[in-house]
Motif scaffolding. Sequence first.
Motif, PDB file in Angstrom:
ATOM      1  N   LEU A  11      56.255  20.391  43.910  1.00  0.00           N
ATOM      2  CA  LEU A  11      57.479  19.680  44.278  1.00  0.00           C
ATOM      3  C   LEU A  11      57.366  19.109  45.690  1.00  0.00           C
ATOM      4  CD1 LEU A  11      60.184  22.220  43.021  1.00  0.00           C
ATOM      5  CD2 LEU A  11      59.028  20.415  41.724  1.00  0.00           C
ATOM      6  N   ILE A  12      57.882  17.889  45.869  1.00  0.00           N
ATOM      7  CA  ILE A  12      57.939  17.272  47.193  1.00  0.00           C
ATOM      8  C   ILE A  12      59.329  16.687  47.405  1.00  0.00           C
ATOM      9  CG2 ILE A  12      55.471  16.715  47.208  1.00  0.00           C
ATOM     10  CD1 ILE A  12      56.370  13.748  46.695  1.00  0.00           C
ATOM     11  N   ASP A  13      59.733  16.555  48.641  1.00  0.00           N
ATOM     12  CA  ASP A  13      61.000  15.922  48.983  1.00  0.00           C
ATOM     13  C   ASP A  13      60.871  14.425  48.737  1.00  0.00           C
ATOM     14  OD1 ASP A  13      63.321  14.941  50.046  1.00  0.00           O
ATOM     15  OD2 ASP A  13      63.071  15.848  52.029  1.00  0.00           O
ATOM     16  N   GLY A  14      61.645  13.904  47.808  1.00  0.00           N
ATOM     17  CA  GLY A  14      61.547  12.489  47.465  1.00  0.00           C
ATOM     18  C   GLY A  14      62.507  11.597  48.214  1.00  0.00           C
ATOM     19  N   SER A  15      63.284  12.148  49.142  1.00  0.00           N
ATOM     20  CA  SER A  15      64.361  11.381  49.770  1.00  0.00           C
ATOM     21  C   SER A  15      63.869  10.135  50.503  1.00  0.00           C
ATOM     22  CB  SER A  15      65.162  12.270  50.725  1.00  0.00           C
ATOM     23  OG  SER A  15      64.332  12.817  51.727  1.00  0.00           O
ATOM     24  N   ALA A  16      62.640  10.150  51.025  1.00  0.00           N
ATOM     25  CA  ALA A  16      62.128   8.967  51.726  1.00  0.00           C
ATOM     26  C   ALA A  16      62.018   7.777  50.782  1.00  0.00           C
ATOM     27  CB  ALA A  16      60.768   9.283  52.353  1.00  0.00           C
ATOM     28  N   SER A  17      61.845   8.034  49.482  1.00  0.00           N
ATOM     29  CA  SER A  17      61.721   6.947  48.506  1.00  0.00           C
ATOM     30  C   SER A  17      63.005   6.143  48.371  1.00  0.00           C
ATOM     31  CB  SER A  17      61.337   7.513  47.136  1.00  0.00           C
ATOM     32  OG  SER A  17      60.123   8.208  47.168  1.00  0.00           O
ATOM     33  N   ALA A  61      51.270  13.387  38.631  1.00  0.00           N
ATOM     34  CA  ALA A  61      51.247  14.785  38.192  1.00  0.00           C
ATOM     35  C   ALA A  61      51.037  15.756  39.335  1.00  0.00           C
ATOM     36  CB  ALA A  61      50.151  14.982  37.140  1.00  0.00           C
ATOM     37  N   ASP A  62      50.517  15.276  40.455  1.00  0.00           N
ATOM     38  CA  ASP A  62      50.254  16.146  41.603  1.00  0.00           C
ATOM     39  C   ASP A  62      51.359  16.121  42.640  1.00  0.00           C
ATOM     40  OD1 ASP A  62      47.731  16.946  40.611  1.00  0.00           O
ATOM     41  OD2 ASP A  62      46.822  15.092  41.372  1.00  0.00           O
ATOM     42  N   ARG A  63      52.393  15.316  42.406  1.00  0.00           N
ATOM     43  CA  ARG A  63      53.507  15.200  43.354  1.00  0.00           C
ATOM     44  C   ARG A  63      54.783  14.945  42.559  1.00  0.00           C
ATOM     45  NH1 ARG A  63      52.381  13.533  48.617  1.00  0.00           N
ATOM     46  NH2 ARG A  63      54.105  12.045  48.553  1.00  0.00           N
ATOM     47  N   TRP A  64      55.640  15.949  42.460  1.00  0.00           N
ATOM     48  CA  TRP A  64      56.875  15.820  41.702  1.00  0.00           C
ATOM     49  C   TRP A  64      58.047  15.569  42.670  1.00  0.00           C
ATOM     50  CZ3 TRP A  64      57.327  19.924  37.249  1.00  0.00           C
ATOM     51  CH2 TRP A  64      56.174  19.901  36.478  1.00  0.00           C
ATOM     52  N   PRO A  65      58.535  14.336  42.766  1.00  0.00           N
ATOM     53  CA  PRO A  65      59.651  14.071  43.684  1.00  0.00           C
ATOM     54  C   PRO A  65      60.920  14.818  43.282  1.00  0.00           C
ATOM     55  CG  PRO A  65      58.570  12.036  43.031  1.00  0.00           C
ATOM     56  CD  PRO A  65      58.052  13.115  42.127  1.00  0.00           C
ATOM     57  N   VAL A  66      61.596  15.348  44.296  1.00  0.00           N
ATOM     58  CA  VAL A  66      62.876  16.037  44.106  1.00  0.00           C
ATOM     59  C   VAL A  66      63.902  15.385  45.028  1.00  0.00           C
ATOM     60  CG1 VAL A  66      64.131  18.213  44.302  1.00  0.00           C
ATOM     61  CG2 VAL A  66      61.742  18.213  43.548  1.00  0.00           C
ATOM     62  N   PHE A  67      65.091  15.119  44.483  1.00  0.00           N
ATOM     63  CA  PHE A  67      66.189  14.551  45.253  1.00  0.00           C
ATOM     64  C   PHE A  67      67.321  15.575  45.245  1.00  0.00           C
ATOM     65  CE2 PHE A  67      63.668  11.330  43.207  1.00  0.00           C
ATOM     66  CZ  PHE A  67      63.297  10.529  44.285  1.00  0.00           C
ATOM     67  N   VAL A  79      67.556  16.710  41.473  1.00  0.00           N
ATOM     68  CA  VAL A  79      67.054  15.748  40.493  1.00  0.00           C
ATOM     69  C   VAL A  79      65.535  15.781  40.597  1.00  0.00           C
ATOM     70  CG1 VAL A  79      67.086  13.355  39.710  1.00  0.00           C
ATOM     71  CG2 VAL A  79      69.123  14.341  40.802  1.00  0.00           C
ATOM     72  N   VAL A  80      64.875  16.219  39.539  1.00  0.00           N
ATOM     73  CA  VAL A  80      63.442  16.503  39.572  1.00  0.00           C
ATOM     74  C   VAL A  80      62.695  15.607  38.583  1.00  0.00           C
ATOM     75  CG1 VAL A  80      61.664  18.286  39.290  1.00  0.00           C
ATOM     76  CG2 VAL A  80      63.969  18.920  40.089  1.00  0.00           C
ATOM     77  N   TYR A  81      61.665  14.939  39.077  1.00  0.00           N
ATOM     78  CA  TYR A  81      60.739  14.255  38.174  1.00  0.00           C
ATOM     79  C   TYR A  81      59.775  15.291  37.612  1.00  0.00           C
ATOM     80  CZ  TYR A  81      61.895   9.313  38.476  1.00  0.00           C
ATOM     81  OH  TYR A  81      62.507   8.097  38.311  1.00  0.00           O
ATOM     82  N   ARG A  82      59.932  15.605  36.342  1.00  0.00           N
ATOM     83  CA  ARG A  82      59.064  16.571  35.677  1.00  0.00           C
ATOM     84  C   ARG A  82      57.822  15.835  35.190  1.00  0.00           C
ATOM     85  NH1 ARG A  82      62.056  17.656  31.453  1.00  0.00           N
ATOM     86  NH2 ARG A  82      60.828  16.385  30.029  1.00  0.00           N
ATOM     87  N   MET A  88      56.867  14.526  30.125  1.00  0.00           N
ATOM     88  CA  MET A  88      57.484  13.919  31.301  1.00  0.00           C
ATOM     89  C   MET A  88      58.972  13.702  31.077  1.00  0.00           C
ATOM     90  SD  MET A  88      54.555  11.131  32.309  1.00  0.00           S
ATOM     91  CE  MET A  88      55.364  10.751  33.866  1.00  0.00           C
ATOM     92  N   GLY A  89      59.722  13.726  32.157  1.00  0.00           N
ATOM     93  CA  GLY A  89      61.153  13.491  32.076  1.00  0.00           C
ATOM     94  C   GLY A  89      61.792  13.702  33.430  1.00  0.00           C
ATOM     95  N   THR A  90      63.106  13.581  33.469  1.00  0.00           N
ATOM     96  CA  THR A  90      63.866  13.794  34.696  1.00  0.00           C
ATOM     97  C   THR A  90      64.894  14.879  34.428  1.00  0.00           C
ATOM     98  OG1 THR A  90      63.634  11.440  35.201  1.00  0.00           O
ATOM     99  CG2 THR A  90      65.210  12.680  36.520  1.00  0.00           C
ATOM    100  N   GLU A  91      64.920  15.878  35.294  1.00  0.00           N
ATOM    101  CA  GLU A  91      65.795  17.029  35.106  1.00  0.00           C
ATOM    102  C   GLU A  91      66.864  17.074  36.194  1.00  0.00           C
ATOM    103  OE1 GLU A  91      63.179  20.395  34.990  1.00  0.00           O
ATOM    104  OE2 GLU A  91      62.553  19.953  32.934  1.00  0.00           O
ATOM    105  N   TYR A  92      68.045  17.524  35.804  1.00  0.00           N
ATOM    106  CA  TYR A  92      69.179  17.665  36.707  1.00  0.00           C
ATOM    107  C   TYR A  92      69.558  19.139  36.697  1.00  0.00           C
ATOM    108  CZ  TYR A  92      69.090  12.649  36.191  1.00  0.00           C
ATOM    109  OH  TYR A  92      68.667  11.327  36.188  1.00  0.00           O
TER     110      TYR A  92
END
Length: 235
Positions: A11-17, A61-67, A79-82, A88-92
């Motif tokens: 998991l990584i912090d995706g907020s910069a995106s 696959a090596d970096r899962w953005p989380v918001f 909000v997680v990119y699985r 694959m999918g997006t989880e809340y």
Amino acid sequence: MKIPGYEDFPLIDGSASLADPIFWPTYLCDTLASSDPSVVTTAFEVDESACLSYFSFLTDADRWPVFRLGLRDGHEIDVVYRNLPDDMGTEYILCRSSNPHRIDLANVGGHEFRPGLSWPELIAAANWPDAPFGVTVPQQRLLLLLPAFGDADLPADATAIVESALRDCGGGPGSRELAEWLLRDPEGWPQWRRQSQGALVCDDRYSRRNPDGPAGHVLADLLEISLALSVEPGL
């Protein structure tokens, strides 16, 4: 970043995106318009190829953005990119920093279970006063949570609210048409009701907030969701 049950995933912090103009059309194409991405790319005036390229970045696959969206009493929605290669999918996910238990609100993509939010809850979560951490901009919070929402009882200003969020996040002149498309056919969406025990539940068969559905949560989890997403911050 840490989420209960995800300790073994990158998991990584995706907020910069969120500051990248191509993020929003890519996110909406993926979660709400995969069958017709042109309705999104037209509104944001971008090429579909640019969204496809950015999607590859989001689904590494090596970096899962989380918001992360902070809520009341230490609760948060992640909000997680699985990005599992074969799933694959997006989880809340609703969780709380002081509790190792997590509660799945909705899943978009493979093995979909939604909706997870009523309209009043979506608006309350988007506009949470003084959001304590994570994504704090109301318009960004609303668009991040929009794929997890579904409610047949929409207010008259729903389209205008979504349109405003789209424009604030980079949408162009076609934002009105996109907002109308995203909120189309509300009669096909579920109804929400308050149980006698106090939990807000919906009647969609594939919602985790339908206690009678195949993936419905137990009462304790339904009550915790309802509390964390209560429209009145003081409740």
